[in-house]
Enzyme design. Structure first.
Site, PDB file in Angstrom:
ATOM      1  N   GLY A 136     -33.418  70.786  27.263  1.00 50.34           N
ATOM      2  CA  GLY A 136     -33.393  69.396  27.713  1.00 50.34           C
ATOM      3  C   GLY A 136     -32.945  69.291  29.166  1.00 50.34           C
ATOM      4  CB  ILE A 192     -27.510  67.684  30.831  1.00 49.20           C
ATOM      5  CG1 ILE A 192     -27.808  66.216  31.152  1.00 49.20           C
ATOM      6  CG2 ILE A 192     -26.218  68.111  31.528  1.00 49.20           C
ATOM      7  CD1 ILE A 192     -26.821  65.231  30.529  1.00 49.20           C
ATOM      8  CB  THR A 222     -22.150  59.933  25.701  1.00 51.51           C
ATOM      9  OG1 THR A 222     -22.358  58.683  26.355  1.00 51.51           O
ATOM     10  CG2 THR A 222     -22.100  59.661  24.198  1.00 51.51           C
ATOM     11  CG  ASP A 223     -20.151  56.722  29.643  1.00 53.31           C
ATOM     12  OD1 ASP A 223     -21.169  56.838  28.934  1.00 53.31           O
ATOM     13  OD2 ASP A 223     -20.174  56.262  30.808  1.00 53.31           O
ATOM     14  CE  LYS A 273     -23.589  62.929  21.968  1.00 52.33           C
ATOM     15  NZ  LYS A 273     -24.036  64.350  22.075  1.00 52.33           N
ATOM     16  CG  LEU A 281     -32.417  52.496  35.173  1.00 52.96           C
ATOM     17  CD1 LEU A 281     -33.134  51.224  34.785  1.00 52.96           C
ATOM     18  CD2 LEU A 281     -31.027  52.162  35.705  1.00 52.96           C
ATOM     19  CE1 TYR A 294     -35.865  47.490  28.662  1.00 51.12           C
ATOM     20  CE2 TYR A 294     -33.858  48.672  28.118  1.00 51.12           C
ATOM     21  CZ  TYR A 294     -35.235  48.585  28.109  1.00 51.12           C
ATOM     22  OH  TYR A 294     -35.968  49.593  27.550  1.00 51.12           O
ATOM     23  CG  ASN A 313     -28.916  48.674  34.889  1.00 54.31           C
ATOM     24  OD1 ASN A 313     -28.272  49.699  35.103  1.00 54.31           O
ATOM     25  ND2 ASN A 313     -28.997  48.126  33.680  1.00 54.31           N
ATOM     26  N   PRO A 328     -31.268  44.934  22.387  1.00 57.21           N
ATOM     27  CG  PRO A 328     -32.330  45.047  20.302  1.00 57.21           C
ATOM     28  CD  PRO A 328     -32.436  45.518  21.722  1.00 57.21           C
ATOM     29  N   GLY A 329     -27.854  44.388  21.518  1.00 59.15           N
ATOM     30  CA  GLY A 329     -26.517  45.018  21.550  1.00 59.15           C
ATOM     31  C   GLY A 329     -26.217  45.741  22.851  1.00 59.15           C
ATOM     32  CG  HIS A 330     -28.045  46.059  27.421  1.00 61.77           C
ATOM     33  ND1 HIS A 330     -29.020  45.658  28.282  1.00 61.77           N
ATOM     34  CD2 HIS A 330     -27.555  47.216  27.949  1.00 61.77           C
ATOM     35  CE1 HIS A 330     -29.143  46.514  29.270  1.00 61.77           C
ATOM     36  NE2 HIS A 330     -28.245  47.470  29.093  1.00 61.77           N
TER      37      HIS A 330
HETATM   38  P1  NAD Z   1     -32.357  65.444  26.477  1.00 59.18           P
HETATM   39  O1  NAD Z   1     -32.899  64.427  25.544  1.00 59.18           O
HETATM   40  O2  NAD Z   1     -33.018  65.664  27.798  1.00 59.18           O
HETATM   41  O3  NAD Z   1     -32.289  66.878  25.761  1.00 59.18           O
HETATM   42  C1  NAD Z   1     -31.845  67.041  24.452  1.00 59.18           C
HETATM   43  C2  NAD Z   1     -32.276  68.435  24.003  1.00 59.18           C
HETATM   44  O4  NAD Z   1     -31.806  68.647  22.669  1.00 59.18           O
HETATM   45  C3  NAD Z   1     -33.797  68.631  23.983  1.00 59.18           C
HETATM   46  O5  NAD Z   1     -34.142  69.864  24.571  1.00 59.18           O
HETATM   47  C4  NAD Z   1     -34.139  68.604  22.504  1.00 59.18           C
HETATM   48  O6  NAD Z   1     -35.298  69.366  22.170  1.00 59.18           O
HETATM   49  C5  NAD Z   1     -32.886  69.202  21.908  1.00 59.18           C
HETATM   50  N1  NAD Z   1     -32.684  68.823  20.500  1.00 59.18           N
HETATM   51  C6  NAD Z   1     -32.713  67.587  19.956  1.00 59.18           C
HETATM   52  N2  NAD Z   1     -32.485  67.645  18.634  1.00 59.18           N
HETATM   53  C7  NAD Z   1     -32.290  68.958  18.343  1.00 59.18           C
HETATM   54  C8  NAD Z   1     -31.991  69.652  17.152  1.00 59.18           C
HETATM   55  N3  NAD Z   1     -31.856  68.995  15.986  1.00 59.18           N
HETATM   56  N4  NAD Z   1     -31.845  70.988  17.203  1.00 59.18           N
HETATM   57  C9  NAD Z   1     -32.001  71.652  18.376  1.00 59.18           C
HETATM   58  N5  NAD Z   1     -32.292  71.052  19.531  1.00 59.18           N
HETATM   59  C10 NAD Z   1     -32.427  69.716  19.517  1.00 59.18           C
HETATM   60  O7  NAD Z   1     -30.824  65.053  26.659  1.00 59.18           O
HETATM   61  P2  NAD Z   1     -29.806  65.206  27.884  1.00 59.18           P
HETATM   62  O8  NAD Z   1     -29.866  63.959  28.679  1.00 59.18           O
HETATM   63  O9  NAD Z   1     -29.992  66.518  28.518  1.00 59.18           O
HETATM   64  O10 NAD Z   1     -28.418  65.170  27.084  1.00 59.18           O
HETATM   65  C11 NAD Z   1     -27.786  66.378  26.661  1.00 59.18           C
HETATM   66  C12 NAD Z   1     -26.441  66.045  26.044  1.00 59.18           C
HETATM   67  O11 NAD Z   1     -25.631  65.326  26.985  1.00 59.18           O
HETATM   68  C13 NAD Z   1     -26.550  65.146  24.805  1.00 59.18           C
HETATM   69  O12 NAD Z   1     -25.622  65.598  23.845  1.00 59.18           O
HETATM   70  C14 NAD Z   1     -26.160  63.769  25.325  1.00 59.18           C
HETATM   71  O13 NAD Z   1     -25.590  62.979  24.306  1.00 59.18           O
HETATM   72  C15 NAD Z   1     -25.157  64.133  26.394  1.00 59.18           C
HETATM   73  N6  NAD Z   1     -25.018  63.163  27.471  1.00 59.18           N
HETATM   74  C16 NAD Z   1     -26.137  62.731  28.150  1.00 59.18           C
HETATM   75  C17 NAD Z   1     -25.992  61.816  29.196  1.00 59.18           C
HETATM   76  C18 NAD Z   1     -27.182  61.323  29.984  1.00 59.18           C
HETATM   77  O14 NAD Z   1     -27.028  60.407  30.803  1.00 59.18           O
HETATM   78  N7  NAD Z   1     -28.362  61.891  29.834  1.00 59.18           N
HETATM   79  C19 NAD Z   1     -24.716  61.339  29.533  1.00 59.18           C
HETATM   80  C20 NAD Z   1     -23.597  61.824  28.827  1.00 59.18           C
HETATM   81  C21 NAD Z   1     -23.778  62.724  27.800  1.00 59.18           C
HETATM   82  P1  TYD Z   2     -30.613  54.246  29.971  1.00 60.64           P
HETATM   83  O1  TYD Z   2     -31.147  55.123  31.048  1.00 60.64           O
HETATM   84  O2  TYD Z   2     -31.400  54.047  28.730  1.00 60.64           O
HETATM   85  O3  TYD Z   2     -29.144  54.782  29.665  1.00 60.64           O
HETATM   86  P2  TYD Z   2     -27.955  54.127  28.742  1.00 60.64           P
HETATM   87  O4  TYD Z   2     -28.506  53.020  27.941  1.00 60.64           O
HETATM   88  O5  TYD Z   2     -27.584  55.299  27.893  1.00 60.64           O
HETATM   89  O6  TYD Z   2     -26.916  53.700  29.715  1.00 60.64           O
HETATM   90  O7  TYD Z   2     -30.354  52.805  30.596  1.00 60.64           O
HETATM   91  C1  TYD Z   2     -29.488  52.618  31.700  1.00 60.64           C
HETATM   92  C2  TYD Z   2     -29.395  51.136  31.967  1.00 60.64           C
HETATM   93  O8  TYD Z   2     -30.668  50.668  32.395  1.00 60.64           O
HETATM   94  C3  TYD Z   2     -29.052  50.314  30.752  1.00 60.64           C
HETATM   95  O9  TYD Z   2     -28.220  49.223  31.145  1.00 60.64           O
HETATM   96  C4  TYD Z   2     -30.386  49.788  30.264  1.00 60.64           C
HETATM   97  C5  TYD Z   2     -31.163  49.620  31.557  1.00 60.64           C
HETATM   98  N1  TYD Z   2     -32.633  49.791  31.451  1.00 60.64           N
HETATM   99  C6  TYD Z   2     -33.497  48.787  31.952  1.00 60.64           C
HETATM  100  O10 TYD Z   2     -33.058  47.746  32.487  1.00 60.64           O
HETATM  101  N2  TYD Z   2     -34.846  48.998  31.839  1.00 60.64           N
HETATM  102  C7  TYD Z   2     -35.358  50.110  31.265  1.00 60.64           C
HETATM  103  O11 TYD Z   2     -36.614  50.228  31.168  1.00 60.64           O
HETATM  104  C8  TYD Z   2     -34.474  51.138  30.796  1.00 60.64           C
HETATM  105  C9  TYD Z   2     -35.010  52.398  30.158  1.00 60.64           C
HETATM  106  C10 TYD Z   2     -33.112  50.938  30.925  1.00 60.64           C
END
Ligand code: NAD
Ligand code: TYD
Length: 335
Positions: free
Chosen positions: A10, A12, A123-124, A151, A187, A204, A246, A271-273
């Site tokens: 994925g 990160i 996650t936060d 989570k 986003l 949104y 945003n 919903p529930g934003h």
């Molecule tokens: P992502 O959706 O890009 O990647 C998730 C990865 O997990 C993918 O490669 C997917 O194939 C794999 N995966 C999903 N279900 C699986 C399973 N059952 N078994 C094995 N692999 C599986 O996500 P990301 O944005 O890289 O997030 C990674 C981690 O960081 C997550 O735990 C997420 O909750 C956390 N996180 C993300 C953010 C963010 O802003 N993206 C912020 C804080 C924390």
């Molecule tokens: P997102 O990237 O889905 O992250 P998270 O909901 O986990 O914070 O969304 C970031 C912010 O952007 C969130 O307030 C929802 C808003 N958003 C939009 O306004 N339009 C969009 O199309 C998307 C995907 C998110």
């Protein structure tokens, strides 16, 4: 170190694998189910690195987890594997419950049996929304969406394995990440690609929701830091240096891409934003970590990366993502 990186295909997880292989000389075995968000393209530059291995499988499958441990003989499991999009969790929560609850349980059992250290990437969003001030690690857990609730459940299970079995487990909670290789449902990459391709920019609600932005390399380094220096049983927050509404983020993207203000489209709110996320990172800063990338610089670099790497996103935008986009936004992407 020898690491099992679950979810390393994925956004990160692949960033973390790249840093650990190249900067720390670690051996990294990736275990990943390759969902829509997990792509071999995300680690195709790593397959020739000494110490890199890939095992295709799900974290909720004990056989796949055992095979990955046998392949890499890790000292620690770092679990990124998750379903990660709030909007998808509202539409279809099923996979969120399975991966976060059952998957985390299977990994914890494997860590316990094999005597491995464990780091849960979280996650936060587990703290919910905060209008004023910042959350720290002792703030109450008040998740709002099926994503953040599952989570939170995973975090509590991890904590229980420390308290009950003495498993050396830590949790690292990040704020909103951005950077290369992020799937365009989120986003920032959604707005960048829509801006570059002449699609509308769906905001949104009123667009005044605030997020705390961290570059994915800064979060990946925080996770490495917690793995090396964190105390077992502890939680560490890692937030970025900048918060922004945003609509202000979208206006920056319009400026960076040369898109038109008229592409902005205010749409029905989620919903529930959650209105605002804000994270205090004092505890991990006291361990010696600090973010390096200011949002203004990281966003400009991220826009440049998406401009230069159409090979990475064109197959997404011409594939299943089109159907997702139509269901979520009620309109089609430009052909
Ligand atoms: P992502 O959706 O890009 O990647 C998730 C990865 O997990 C993918 O490669 C997917 O194939 C794999 N995966 C999903 N279900 C699986 C399973 N059952 N078994 C094995 N692999 C599986 O996500 P990301 O944005 O890289 O997030 C990674 C981690 O960081 C997550 O735990 C997420 O909750 C956390 N996180 C993300 C953010 C963010 O802003 N993206 C912020 C804080 C924390
Ligand atoms: P997102 O990237 O889905 O992250 P998270 O909901 O986990 O914070 O969304 C970031 C912010 O952007 C969130 O307030 C929802 C808003 N958003 C939009 O306004 N339009 C969009 O199309 C998307 C995907 C998110």
């Amino acid at each position: 170190m020898k690491l099992l990186v679950c979810g390393g295909a994925g956004f990160i997880g692949s960033t973390f694998a790249r840093l650990r292989l190249r900067e720390q000389g670690d051996a990294v075995t990736v275990l990943d189910k390759l969902t829509y968000a997990g792509r071999e393209e995300n680690f195709q530059d790593l397959t020739e690195e000494p110490g890199f291995r890939f095992v295709h499988g799900a974290i909720e499958d004990p056989g796949a987890v055992a095979a990955a441990i046998a392949a890499g003989s890790p000292e620690a499991i770092v679990n990124f594997a998750a379903e990660t999009h709030v909007d998808r969790s509202i539409a279809e929560p099923d996979a969120f419950v399975r991966t976060h609850a059952l998957g985390t349980y299977v990994l914890l059992e494997a860590a316990r049996e094999q005597g491995l250290r464990y780091l849960q990437v979280s996650t936060d969003e587990v703290y919910g929304s905060i209008d004023v001030g910042t959350f720290n690690e002792d703030s109450p857990l008040r998740p709002s969406s099926p994503y953040s609730a599952t989570k939170t459940g995973a975090d509590l299970l991890v904590a229980s394995y420390f308290h009950t079995y003495g498993l050396p487990a830590v949790i690292c909670r990040g704020s909103n990440n951005y950077g290369p290789y992020q799937y365009p449902e989120k986003l920032i990459p959604l707005m960048i690609l829509n801006a570059l391709n002449g699609d509308s920019l769906p905001v949104y609600g009123d667009g005044m929701q605030v997020r705390n932005w961290i570059h994915s390399t800064d979060f990946a380094r925080a996770i490495g830091h917690v793995l090396e220096h964190g105390d077992p049983g502890e939680v560490y927050n890692a937030g970025g240096p900048d918060e922004e509404a945003n609509i202000a983020v979208i206006r920056r993207i319009i400026d960076l891409t040369g898109a038109e203000e008229s592409q902005i489209d205010y749409v029905t709110d989620r919903p529930g934003h959650d209105r605002r996320y804000s994270l205090s990172s004092e505890k991990v800063r006291a361990l010696g970590w600090a973010p390096n990338v200011r949002f203004e610089d990281g966003l400009a670099e991220t826009v440049a990366w998406y401009r230069e790497n159409a090979w990475w996103w064109e197959p997404i935008r011409s594939g299943d993502y089109r159907g997702y986009y139509e269901r979520q936004y009620g309109r089609s992407l430009q052909p």
